[in-house]
Design a protein around this motif. Structure first.
Motif, PDB file in Angstrom:
ATOM      1  N   VAL A   1       0.819  -1.211   0.000  1.00 54.33           N
ATOM      2  CA  VAL A   1       0.000   0.000   0.000  1.00 54.33           C
ATOM      3  C   VAL A   1       0.851   1.258   0.000  1.00 54.33           C
ATOM      4  CG1 VAL A   1      -1.722   1.306   1.318  1.00 54.33           C
ATOM      5  CG2 VAL A   1      -1.924  -1.174   1.113  1.00 54.33           C
ATOM      6  N   LEU A   2       1.892   1.289   0.823  1.00 49.22           N
ATOM      7  CA  LEU A   2       2.671   2.520   0.987  1.00 49.22           C
ATOM      8  C   LEU A   2       3.802   2.659  -0.027  1.00 49.22           C
ATOM      9  CD1 LEU A   2       2.926   2.605   4.901  1.00 49.22           C
ATOM     10  CD2 LEU A   2       1.221   3.698   3.416  1.00 49.22           C
ATOM     11  N   PHE A   3       4.390   1.535  -0.456  1.00 52.49           N
ATOM     12  CA  PHE A   3       5.567   1.611  -1.320  1.00 52.49           C
ATOM     13  C   PHE A   3       5.369   0.959  -2.684  1.00 52.49           C
ATOM     14  CE2 PHE A   3       6.975   1.455   3.137  1.00 52.49           C
ATOM     15  CZ  PHE A   3       7.590   2.706   3.237  1.00 52.49           C
ATOM     16  N   GLY A   4       4.213   0.345  -2.908  1.00 52.12           N
ATOM     17  CA  GLY A   4       3.939  -0.248  -4.208  1.00 52.12           C
ATOM     18  C   GLY A   4       4.810  -1.444  -4.544  1.00 52.12           C
ATOM     19  N   ILE A   5       5.311  -2.139  -3.546  1.00 57.00           N
ATOM     20  CA  ILE A   5       6.186  -3.295  -3.771  1.00 57.00           C
ATOM     21  C   ILE A   5       5.342  -4.491  -4.189  1.00 57.00           C
ATOM     22  CG2 ILE A   5       7.826  -4.873  -2.676  1.00 57.00           C
ATOM     23  CD1 ILE A   5       8.648  -2.574  -0.848  1.00 57.00           C
ATOM     24  N   ARG A   6       5.867  -5.314  -5.069  1.00 50.70           N
ATOM     25  CA  ARG A   6       5.177  -6.520  -5.527  1.00 50.70           C
ATOM     26  C   ARG A   6       6.162  -7.688  -5.551  1.00 50.70           C
ATOM     27  NH1 ARG A   6       1.557  -3.478  -4.945  1.00 50.70           N
ATOM     28  NH2 ARG A   6      -0.352  -3.215  -6.189  1.00 50.70           N
ATOM     29  N   GLY A   7       5.609  -8.899  -5.692  1.00 46.30           N
ATOM     30  CA  GLY A   7       6.436 -10.090  -5.879  1.00 46.30           C
ATOM     31  C   GLY A   7       7.255 -10.450  -4.657  1.00 46.30           C
TER      32      GLY A   7
ATOM     33  N   MET B   1      -5.680  -1.488   4.798  1.00 45.19           N
ATOM     34  CA  MET B   1      -6.645  -1.973   3.820  1.00 45.19           C
ATOM     35  C   MET B   1      -7.631  -0.877   3.433  1.00 45.19           C
ATOM     36  SD  MET B   1      -6.430  -5.282   2.891  1.00 45.19           S
ATOM     37  CE  MET B   1      -8.115  -5.807   2.640  1.00 45.19           C
ATOM     38  N   SER B   2      -8.021  -0.056   4.405  1.00 49.10           N
ATOM     39  CA  SER B   2      -8.960   1.022   4.115  1.00 49.10           C
ATOM     40  C   SER B   2      -8.338   2.113   3.257  1.00 49.10           C
ATOM     41  CB  SER B   2      -9.479   1.626   5.428  1.00 49.10           C
ATOM     42  OG  SER B   2      -8.440   2.330   6.105  1.00 49.10           O
ATOM     43  N   ARG B   3      -7.007   2.192   3.255  1.00 54.81           N
ATOM     44  CA  ARG B   3      -6.307   3.209   2.459  1.00 54.81           C
ATOM     45  C   ARG B   3      -5.923   2.703   1.072  1.00 54.81           C
ATOM     46  NH1 ARG B   3      -6.734   8.098   4.505  1.00 54.81           N
ATOM     47  NH2 ARG B   3      -4.730   8.700   3.553  1.00 54.81           N
ATOM     48  N   ALA B   4      -6.092   1.400   0.834  1.00 54.62           N
ATOM     49  CA  ALA B   4      -5.680   0.829  -0.447  1.00 54.62           C
ATOM     50  C   ALA B   4      -6.722   1.104  -1.511  1.00 54.62           C
ATOM     51  CB  ALA B   4      -5.476  -0.676  -0.300  1.00 54.62           C
TER      52      ALA B   4
ATOM     53  N   ALA C   1      -7.145  -3.985  -3.122  1.00 52.36           N
ATOM     54  CA  ALA C   1      -7.860  -4.502  -1.961  1.00 52.36           C
ATOM     55  C   ALA C   1      -8.084  -6.003  -2.065  1.00 52.36           C
ATOM     56  CB  ALA C   1      -9.192  -3.775  -1.806  1.00 52.36           C
ATOM     57  N   GLN C   2      -8.459  -6.461  -3.267  1.00 57.17           N
ATOM     58  CA  GLN C   2      -8.690  -7.892  -3.438  1.00 57.17           C
ATOM     59  C   GLN C   2      -7.414  -8.687  -3.221  1.00 57.17           C
ATOM     60  OE1 GLN C   2     -11.652  -9.233  -3.854  1.00 57.17           O
ATOM     61  NE2 GLN C   2     -10.836 -11.318  -3.864  1.00 57.17           N
ATOM     62  N   GLU C   3      -6.293  -8.167  -3.713  1.00 54.69           N
ATOM     63  CA  GLU C   3      -5.005  -8.838  -3.529  1.00 54.69           C
ATOM     64  C   GLU C   3      -4.605  -8.882  -2.063  1.00 54.69           C
ATOM     65  OE1 GLU C   3      -0.283  -8.028  -4.569  1.00 54.69           O
ATOM     66  OE2 GLU C   3      -1.842  -6.874  -5.571  1.00 54.69           O
ATOM     67  N   LEU C   4      -4.969  -7.837  -1.322  1.00 56.28           N
ATOM     68  CA  LEU C   4      -4.549  -7.740   0.067  1.00 56.28           C
ATOM     69  C   LEU C   4      -5.450  -8.532   1.023  1.00 56.28           C
ATOM     70  CD1 LEU C   4      -3.676  -3.934   0.214  1.00 56.28           C
ATOM     71  CD2 LEU C   4      -2.090  -5.853   0.102  1.00 56.28           C
TER      72      LEU C   4
END
Length: 355
Positions: free
Chosen positions: A134-140, A189-192, A197-200
């Motif tokens: 959410v805060l840093f956009g990190i994936r994988g 989650m409320s800030r995403a 949201a579905q991924e989280l």
């Protein structure tokens, strides 16, 4: 001859005990443990097969073997090889890892409440993973790394805050940390955005629905690397289960053993959390069940098998309980674990009151 006459005989020979009988008596518990381990291994394999072969889309054994051999069966290959099989294997590995992690903490602290999901370590990993997305956009793989770092930091924080308070103090501090971390996850989650949201959702209760071969591979490699530490930690754990003073008297380096077991338990909880989320109550349930099956003695391998069986059975129920809907596996394990937690708290309270 009467019993009194026998007792009155001054030169009565002592009873002869057959050596083979004694050896058989000593081997009986070992045979029982081997049978239990073998039975649990067969159960886990059967549940793995059920998850892959049965359900809303059924597959025959010959077709499965053909797909494993590289043959492409239109429709079936994608569903089995990219969906059902990765989910089943991830459930097996995650359940085994959670089970061993729970047994490590519960045995080391000699309290069934001291599991990673109860004392906040799993939720620390969740909070760090959600913050990374959410805060840093990190994936994988970065999300997995963040989850592991989060678990380690929360474990360190709990250890510092509970220093000098004993095992009960650590559990109470950990319960507070778990509640705080759950609140952090809910806030993030409320800030995403809606797409994230579905991924989280996986980080709320744990789910195998988004399993893929990358997550399976990372978790498998991690467990292979941790396996020697588990073997080493088993001996240290048996010493600490007797109490710190007794363990020190037997020659164990208590601070080093405790540090090893804490790091081992945290990593065993963090890696499956990074792969499948904090699957509720698996670590909490596995140790006591394995201990009951093993005649009251803690067993890390058996705890791992019990954890794998719980997750695989819960996942099959979650996927097939409601037609057309695939529930997160953590919903089912949470429904199983909550009554056990209440029973444990009530029974512990009665025991403390002498009732």
């Amino acid at each position: 001859m009467s019993l009194l006459e026998k007792n009155a005989m001054p030169n009565a020979a002592p009873p002869v005990v057959d050596g083979a009988w004694l050896r058989g008596q000593r081997k009986a518990p070992a045979r029982r443990r081997a049978c239990i381990m073998g039975g649990m291994a067969v159960l886990v394999f059967a549940l793995l097969a059920v998850n892959v072969l049965l359900g809303s889309f059924t597959v025959t054994v010959p077709d499965l073997l053909a797909m494993l051999g590289g043959e492409n069966i239109p429709g079936a290959s994608f569903i089995v090889m990219e969906n059902k099989l990765p989910q089943a294997l991830l459930g097996l590995l995650a359940g085994a890892s959670f089970g061993v992690a729970g047994a490590v903490f519960q045995t080391m602290l000699r309290n069934p409440l001291a599991s990673p999901d109860i004392i906040g370590i799993s939720y620390g990993a969740s909070a760090a993973a959600v913050a990374a997305v959410v805060l840093f956009g990190i994936r994988g793989g970065g999300v997995s790394a963040a989850a592991i770092v989060g678990a380690l930091l929360v474990a360190l924080l709990i250890s510092v805050l509970a220093r000098g308070r004993g095992g009960t103090g650590l559990i109470l501090v950990g319960i507070g940390a778990a509640a705080f971390m759950q609140a952090v996850v809910t806030f993030l989650m409320s800030r995403a955005d809606i797409s994230s949201a579905q991924e989280l959702m996986v980080w709320l209760t744990g789910s195998l629905n988004s399993a893929n071969w990358e997550r399976v591979g990372i978790l498998a490699v991690a467990l292979v690397v941790l396996a020697p530490l588990v073997a080493l930690g088993g001996r240290e754990l048996r010493g600490l289960s007797l109490g710190d003073d007794t363990a020190a008297g037997l020659g164990f380096n208590v601070p080093r053993a405790r540090l090893l077991l804490i790091v081992l338990g945290v990593l065993l909880a963090a890696f499956p959390t990074a792969a499948a989320g904090p699957i509720a109550f698996v670590a909490f349930l596995s140790g006591p069940i394995a201990k009951r099956l093993n005649g009251g003695a803690a067993s890390l391998p058996l705890s791992g098998l019990v954890g794998a069986a719980i997750v695989l059975a819960a996942h099959f129920a979650a996927v097939n309980a409601v037609p057309g809907t695939s529930l997160p596996v953590g919903v089912v394990t949470g429904a199983l674990g909550a009554p056990f937690l209440l029973w444990l708290l009530i029974s512990s309270n009665r025991a403390n009151q002498g009732g």
